[in-house]
Design a protein around this motif. Structure first.
Motif, mmCIF file in Angstrom:
data_model
loop_
_atom_site.group_PDB
_atom_site.id
_atom_site.type_symbol
_atom_site.label_atom_id
_atom_site.label_comp_id
_atom_site.label_asym_id
_atom_site.label_seq_id
_atom_site.Cartn_x
_atom_site.Cartn_y
_atom_site.Cartn_z
ATOM 1 N N LEU A 13 -1.731 1.450 -14.435
ATOM 2 C CA LEU A 13 -2.100 0.138 -13.916
ATOM 3 C C LEU A 13 -1.513 -0.974 -14.781
ATOM 4 N N ARG A 14 -1.662 -0.857 -16.075
ATOM 5 C CA ARG A 14 -1.170 -1.895 -16.981
ATOM 6 C C ARG A 14 0.354 -2.017 -16.912
ATOM 7 N N LEU A 15 1.050 -0.891 -16.940
ATOM 8 C CA LEU A 15 2.516 -0.925 -16.927
ATOM 9 C C LEU A 15 3.048 -1.476 -15.608
ATOM 10 N N ILE A 16 2.494 -1.017 -14.491
ATOM 11 C CA ILE A 16 3.005 -1.457 -13.187
ATOM 12 C C ILE A 16 2.763 -2.942 -12.980
ATOM 13 N N ILE A 17 1.560 -3.405 -13.275
ATOM 14 C CA ILE A 17 1.247 -4.821 -13.077
ATOM 15 C C ILE A 17 2.093 -5.694 -14.003
ATOM 16 N N CYS A 18 2.210 -5.298 -15.259
ATOM 17 C CA CYS A 18 3.019 -6.087 -16.206
ATOM 18 C C CYS A 18 4.469 -6.187 -15.747
ATOM 19 N N VAL A 32 0.841 -1.202 0.000
ATOM 20 C CA VAL A 32 0.000 0.000 0.000
ATOM 21 C C VAL A 32 0.875 1.251 0.000
ATOM 22 N N LYS A 33 1.874 1.269 0.867
ATOM 23 C CA LYS A 33 2.764 2.430 0.935
ATOM 24 C C LYS A 33 3.554 2.589 -0.362
ATOM 25 N N TRP A 34 4.058 1.487 -0.893
ATOM 26 C CA TRP A 34 4.910 1.589 -2.082
ATOM 27 C C TRP A 34 4.119 1.974 -3.321
ATOM 28 N N TYR A 35 2.880 1.523 -3.406
ATOM 29 C CA TYR A 35 2.040 1.983 -4.514
ATOM 30 C C TYR A 35 1.768 3.481 -4.396
ATOM 31 N N ASN A 36 1.578 3.934 -3.171
ATOM 32 C CA ASN A 36 1.402 5.373 -2.961
ATOM 33 C C ASN A 36 2.654 6.141 -3.367
ATOM 34 N N TYR A 37 3.821 5.611 -2.981
ATOM 35 C CA TYR A 37 5.077 6.270 -3.371
ATOM 36 C C TYR A 37 5.134 6.443 -4.890
ATOM 37 N N LYS A 55 -6.873 2.231 3.568
ATOM 38 C CA LYS A 55 -6.491 0.845 3.298
ATOM 39 C C LYS A 55 -5.647 0.254 4.428
ATOM 40 N N PRO A 56 -5.835 -1.032 4.715
ATOM 41 C CA PRO A 56 -4.988 -1.705 5.706
ATOM 42 C C PRO A 56 -3.612 -2.002 5.126
ATOM 43 N N ASP A 57 -2.688 -2.425 5.979
ATOM 44 C CA ASP A 57 -1.377 -2.842 5.494
ATOM 45 C C ASP A 57 -1.530 -4.058 4.579
ATOM 46 N N LEU A 58 -0.729 -4.113 3.548
ATOM 47 C CA LEU A 58 -0.753 -5.231 2.613
ATOM 48 C C LEU A 58 0.684 -5.751 2.484
ATOM 49 N N ARG A 59 1.051 -6.639 3.401
ATOM 50 C CA ARG A 59 2.427 -7.113 3.444
ATOM 51 C C ARG A 59 2.637 -8.264 2.449
ATOM 52 N N VAL A 60 3.593 -8.041 1.562
ATOM 53 C CA VAL A 60 3.871 -8.981 0.465
ATOM 54 C C VAL A 60 5.360 -9.238 0.415
ATOM 55 N N ARG A 61 5.742 -10.510 0.237
ATOM 56 C CA ARG A 61 7.131 -10.862 -0.001
ATOM 57 C C ARG A 61 7.332 -11.114 -1.496
ATOM 58 N N LEU A 62 8.442 -10.585 -2.026
ATOM 59 C CA LEU A 62 8.742 -10.722 -3.440
ATOM 60 C C LEU A 62 9.827 -11.754 -3.665
ATOM 61 N N HIS A 63 9.687 -12.517 -4.741
ATOM 62 C CA HIS A 63 10.690 -13.508 -5.138
ATOM 63 C C HIS A 63 11.050 -13.240 -6.598
ATOM 64 N N LYS A 64 12.329 -13.028 -6.847
ATOM 65 C CA LYS A 64 12.803 -12.737 -8.198
ATOM 66 C C LYS A 64 12.541 -13.925 -9.120
ATOM 67 N N THR A 99 -3.756 -6.251 -6.126
ATOM 68 C CA THR A 99 -2.755 -7.175 -5.572
ATOM 69 C C THR A 99 -3.390 -8.134 -4.568
ATOM 70 N N TYR A 100 -4.240 -7.606 -3.691
ATOM 71 C CA TYR A 100 -4.899 -8.455 -2.687
ATOM 72 C C TYR A 100 -5.737 -9.528 -3.370
ATOM 73 N N TYR A 101 -6.601 -9.130 -4.299
ATOM 74 C CA TYR A 101 -7.509 -10.100 -4.918
ATOM 75 C C TYR A 101 -6.763 -11.098 -5.794
ATOM 76 N N LEU A 102 -5.681 -10.665 -6.424
ATOM 77 C CA LEU A 102 -4.868 -11.615 -7.190
ATOM 78 C C LEU A 102 -4.284 -12.688 -6.282
ATOM 79 N N LEU A 103 -3.722 -12.254 -5.156
ATOM 80 C CA LEU A 103 -3.048 -13.202 -4.268
ATOM 81 C C LEU A 103 -4.028 -14.041 -3.470
ATOM 82 N N ARG A 104 -5.274 -13.642 -3.412
ATOM 83 C CA ARG A 104 -6.329 -14.442 -2.779
ATOM 84 C C ARG A 104 -6.961 -15.420 -3.764
ATOM 85 N N ASN A 105 -6.629 -15.264 -5.043
ATOM 86 C CA ASN A 105 -7.230 -16.118 -6.066
ATOM 87 C C ASN A 105 -6.121 -16.706 -6.939
ATOM 88 N N PRO A 106 -5.518 -17.820 -6.506
ATOM 89 C CA PRO A 106 -4.347 -18.392 -7.190
ATOM 90 C C PRO A 106 -4.567 -18.679 -8.676
#
Length: 504
Positions: free
Chosen positions: A460-465, A191-196, A494-503, A325-332
């Protein structure tokens, strides 16, 4: 003139009488008359008001107190949805206010189709802290059209293509930074990083320079001021419903929120003044506006328009990215299908542009779906009826009407399984059930449709891609409930949305 003179004469007579009455007696009279007035208005609102036959809770019809409580509760969108589930497509939610949730009502209220124009209601009226008009609050269609035309070039397809390198540069920095900060066991709050990112982009486009929130990895103070100013602004609607509260504004609006809203407005005025006097030759959103704006609006009105664009162009995009991001990660299944589309469409990161990303159909469907289930502006946008028909009902002149985006997007009459995140509903031929897609209008429609919608979709399209091409994402909080944990005060908190990234 005679009526005006008689009124002034009567007022003078009343003042002459009152000035000799002891203060304690005035207090007694007020104490006795106020309940009498409230009871009389309550009886009128329930039994004699032109809206008396519209369905809705009696406490909503009685006075504006119940509506104001719901408005400030943080659960306003959910309450409107519950009312529509109980009473149907039209609900009386306040003495002089109706809420709709049908696709027809969107067209009737907001679109220009040959009927009288539904002008913006007092909800948008200027206030003491921000007294100037802008394209959001201007009720006069002609003046609004003039202001909108001034800024429309900045959001044209040609202009956006010219500005894409600036957008791409900010997004590339965002992709790099989240990789540095988000691969540890604690991940990072997206949430914070998208705001940034969204804030840096709109700052770069509006003022010719980024706020460097993404680069520094911390919240620029203006971001927090904006969020607090939105919270403070939510009290303005309550005050307009009770005009006598104008004398009590300092005690109604939380002092800290009011002070931070004032700082937000002043900071924007300073930034606009700097941009006006800047000799920066790089094109940005204000390049064409500054050439001839003084023939149409004042410096103060320019500042008011810019601060609206900053809020609308940053917070709403960040909100959509967070929800997506939330709904994507809740729906594999949805997540894997989108990743597969992105990774198979590009053989290198550099191939991702606004043109190539626009070709991804499933990505478009995912964006449409998140805008349905989590519209960045979840409230209805109020208008005054000019004495016209909405959804088959004749609405008397002066009644406040709106279509609730949240209620419309979650009504089973409009969308099957409305609480299920299902992008396939936006792809022709992939859904057996037929949804009424026109019931979801996250950017509104008609002459006041969101001016920045094309920029928002491009971001939206560029960031998600780029993000999903580069990283696999893992949601760390399995107990997070996005709808339950997101209160709304005009916009979502919005609540915190903590996500771990894997290259990848």
């Amino acid at each position: 003139m005679a009526v005006s003179h008689d009124f002034r004469s009567a007022l003078v007579q009343v003042q002459d009488i009152v000035k000799d009455v002891p203060a304690w007696k005035l207090c007694v009279y007020a104490t006795l008359l106020f309940p009498l007035y409230a009871i009389t208005m309550g009886i009128y609102n329930i039994f004699f008001h032109p809206l008396r036959n519209f369905p809705g809770p009696k406490k909503a019809a009685l006075s504006n107190i119940w509506y104001s409580y719901v408005w400030l509760s943080g659960r306003y969108p959910h309450t409107m949805h519950a009312l529509h589930e109980k009473y149907g497509s039209v609900v009386r939610v306040a003495p002089n206010q109706l809420s709709f949730n049908s696709s027809t009502s969107w067209k009737d209220i907001y679109a220009s189709r040959g009927h009288q124009i539904f002008r913006k209601s007092g909800f948008y009226a200027p206030d003491k802290q921000d007294p100037e008009t802008n394209m959001l609050r201007e009720s006069d269609p002609i003046k609004h059209g003039q202001i909108r035309k001034m800024f429309s070039h900045a959001f044209s397809a040609k202009s956006l293509m010219e500005q894409e390198p600036i957008v791409q540069e900010n997004i590339d920095l965002f992709i790099e930074q989240i990789g540095k900060h988000g691969t540890g066991k604690d991940g990072l709050d997206m949430v914070k990083w998208y705001n940034y990112c969204s804030f840096d982009i709109i700052g770069d486009l509006a003022f010719g320079e980024s706020f460097n929130a993404t680069k520094e990895g911390k919240t620029h103070f203006w971001i927090s001021l904006i969020l607090d100013s939105i919270y403070a602004a939510s009290f303005i609607d309550v005050i307009r419903r009770f005009p006598w509260l104008n004398k009590l504004i300092p005690s109604i609006v939380p002092a800290d929120a009011a002070e931070r809203r004032e700082r937000h407005l002043n900071y924007c005025r300073d930034k606009v003044n700097l941009r006006i006097n800047s000799d920066n030759k790089r094109k940005d959103f204000l390049t064409n506006v500054l050439d001839n704006y003084r023939d149409q609006i004042s410096d103060e009105e320019l500042s008011s328009n810019v601060q609206f664009l900053i809020v609308a162009g940053s917070e709403t995009t960040a909100t959509t990215l967070s929800g997506l991001t939330y709904y994507l990660l809740r729906n594999p299944h949805t997540y894997q299908r989108l990743v597969s589309e992105i990774t198979s469409a590009f053989t290198s990161y550099s191939q991702i542009t606004s043109i190539t990303a626009r070709k991804l159909q499933y990505l478009g469907a995912v964006i449409d779906e998140v805008l349905r289930v989590y519209p960045p502006v979840p409230i209805g946008l109020p208008r005054y009826s000019p004495g016209e028909t909405v959804d088959g009902y004749f609405i008397p002149k002066g009644v406040e009407v709106s279509t609730s985006s949240w209620a419309a997007g979650h009504d089973p009459k409009n969308f099957h399984e409305p609480w299920t995140f299902k992008p396939e509903r936006w792809l022709d031929g992939e859904c057996k059930e037929k949804d009424i897609r026109e019931a979801s209008q996250p950017f509104s429609l008609g002459p006041r449709v969101c001016l920045g919608r094309n920029l928002a979709i491009m971001e939206l399209r560029l960031i998600i891609c780029k993000m999903l091409y580069t990283y696999h994402m893992e949601l760390l909080d399995s107990k997070l409930d996005w709808e339950r944990d997101s209160p709304a005060y005009v916009l979502w908190v919005k609540p915190d949305l903590r996500v771990r990234l894997h290259k990848r």
